[in-house]
Design an enzyme around this catalytic site. Structure first.
Site, PDB file in Angstrom:
ATOM      1  N   PRO A  10     134.037  22.365  92.307  1.00  0.00           N
ATOM      2  CA  PRO A  10     135.436  22.609  92.684  1.00  0.00           C
ATOM      3  C   PRO A  10     136.077  21.359  93.286  1.00  0.00           C
ATOM      4  O   PRO A  10     135.452  20.624  94.037  1.00  0.00           O
ATOM      5  CB  PRO A  10     135.326  23.730  93.720  1.00  0.00           C
ATOM      6  CG  PRO A  10     134.019  24.388  93.450  1.00  0.00           C
ATOM      7  CD  PRO A  10     133.113  23.307  92.957  1.00  0.00           C
ATOM      8  N   GLU A  11     137.339  21.144  92.936  1.00  0.00           N
ATOM      9  CA  GLU A  11     138.068  20.016  93.521  1.00  0.00           C
ATOM     10  C   GLU A  11     138.739  20.461  94.815  1.00  0.00           C
ATOM     11  O   GLU A  11     138.724  21.634  95.181  1.00  0.00           O
ATOM     12  CB  GLU A  11     139.061  19.462  92.504  1.00  0.00           C
ATOM     13  CG  GLU A  11     138.363  19.078  91.199  1.00  0.00           C
ATOM     14  CD  GLU A  11     139.071  17.991  90.410  1.00  0.00           C
ATOM     15  OE1 GLU A  11     139.868  17.234  90.991  1.00  0.00           O
ATOM     16  OE2 GLU A  11     138.792  17.881  89.202  1.00  0.00           O
TER      17      GLU A  11
ATOM     18  N   LYS B 125     136.157  18.319  99.850  1.00  0.00           N
ATOM     19  CA  LYS B 125     135.437  19.403  99.194  1.00  0.00           C
ATOM     20  C   LYS B 125     134.552  20.180 100.160  1.00  0.00           C
ATOM     21  O   LYS B 125     133.643  20.903  99.741  1.00  0.00           O
ATOM     22  CB  LYS B 125     134.607  18.843  98.039  1.00  0.00           C
ATOM     23  CG  LYS B 125     135.443  18.145  96.971  1.00  0.00           C
ATOM     24  CD  LYS B 125     134.588  17.640  95.827  1.00  0.00           C
ATOM     25  CE  LYS B 125     135.443  16.926  94.782  1.00  0.00           C
ATOM     26  NZ  LYS B 125     134.645  16.477  93.616  1.00  0.00           N
TER      27      LYS B 125
ATOM     28  N   ARG C  62     129.545  10.281  85.378  1.00  0.00           N
ATOM     29  CA  ARG C  62     130.517  11.338  85.078  1.00  0.00           C
ATOM     30  C   ARG C  62     131.325  10.964  83.847  1.00  0.00           C
ATOM     31  O   ARG C  62     131.622   9.786  83.622  1.00  0.00           O
ATOM     32  CB  ARG C  62     131.471  11.554  86.274  1.00  0.00           C
ATOM     33  CG  ARG C  62     130.794  11.986  87.559  1.00  0.00           C
ATOM     34  CD  ARG C  62     130.164  13.372  87.447  1.00  0.00           C
ATOM     35  NE  ARG C  62     131.152  14.389  87.153  1.00  0.00           N
ATOM     36  CZ  ARG C  62     131.888  15.002  88.086  1.00  0.00           C
ATOM     37  NH1 ARG C  62     131.749  14.684  89.358  1.00  0.00           N
ATOM     38  NH2 ARG C  62     132.738  15.945  87.742  1.00  0.00           N
TER      39      ARG C  62
END
Length: 272
Positions: free
Chosen positions: A2-3, A52, A262
């Site tokens: 989740p951002e 986060k 990423r």
């Protein structure tokens, strides 16, 4: 993972449903049993997000100041999440690390990377490690400017570094750089203050939309058409998870590469 907007939205939700209530806290799974026992029966004083990270604040029922306060730190990681249901909650299903039950609602936490008691010193250490959070009113973007101006790393890598800016994930990284027309491999030191200010302002605006809507929305009205990015129920993006598809603006094929482990998405024509 989740951002940051997801954590801020979660903090606001927990503040609404538990704030000011004396709550029952447990760990049905048992892995957080000792920590849950420390805050069980206390008043849920506040929930807040730093990037986060979710911080829950608890206080004794008889006090309103800081005396006797306790904190729980939660990092959802890749697999963590809260589920909510009306109180009283039914028997737990699966590996519930943390259960919070208030007057009208309860919430179960499963699969987090971290769920632990925090001290004020722990929170100070966390804040010190994180860069400014675009969703916090007390954020100082000057700290990010300083870090970026000294780094030889690509700007696309630094935007994902939580020590530089807290809360930005892969979607916001890809989309804000596209909206700014910046090559993600551009040397961070070449980003001047005016350009960074524009990136920061765009992050603040987009992430606030994410908090309000509960989902990421990055498309400008004139561009908000065409197929979803990668699933029928997902919002459109300019480049994120659109590798091999035509750019929504110029038609050039969107590229994909790996940067610091990423996936990175960008348009080689719109982002120069």
């Amino acid at each position: 993972m989740p951002e940051g907007h997801t954590l801020h939205r979660l903090a606001r939700r927990q503040q609404r449903v538990f704030g000011g209530q004396r709550v029952h806290v447990s760990s049905p799974q048992g892995r957080f049993a000792d920590g849950a026992a420390v805050v069980d029966g206390l008043v849920f004083a506040k929930a807040e997000a730093w990037g986060k990270h979710l911080i829950q604040h608890y206080r004794p029922p008889s006090t309103t100041g800081r005396a006797g306060r306790r904190m729980i730190h939660v990092h959802l990681g890749l697999y963590g999440g809260f589920t909510e249901a009306p109180a009283p909650l039914s028997a737990p299903i699966g590996q519930v690390r943390l259960r919070i039950e208030g007057d009208e609602f309860g919430a179960d936490l499963r699969g987090p990377t971290a769920c632990e008691l925090f001290t004020p010193a722990d929170l100070d250490d966390l804040i010190h490690r994180l860069g400014p959070d675009p969703l916090r009113k007390d954020a100082d973007p000057g700290r990010a400017v300083s870090a970026i101006s000294r780094s030889r790393r690509p700007i696309g890598a630094l935007l994902m570094d939580q020590r530089v800016i807290a809360g930005v994930g892969n979607v916001y990284r890809a989309e804000v750089l596209f909206r700014a027309g910046i090559d993600p491999y551009r040397d961070a030191r070449s980003i001047d203050a005016e350009t960074f200010d524009a990136i920061w302002a765009d992050l603040c605006a987009l992430m606030r939309i994410g908090v309000r809507r509960g989902r990421i929305h990055v498309m400008r009205p004139a561009d908000d058409h065409g197929a979803p990015s990668y699933a029928a129920d997902r919002p459109r993006t300019y480049v994120y998870r659109r590798a091999g598809e035509p750019c929504r603006i110029c038609g050039t094929t969107v590229r994909i590469a790996e940067l610091d482990g990423r996936n990175l998405y960008w348009c080689p024509v719109c982002q120069t």
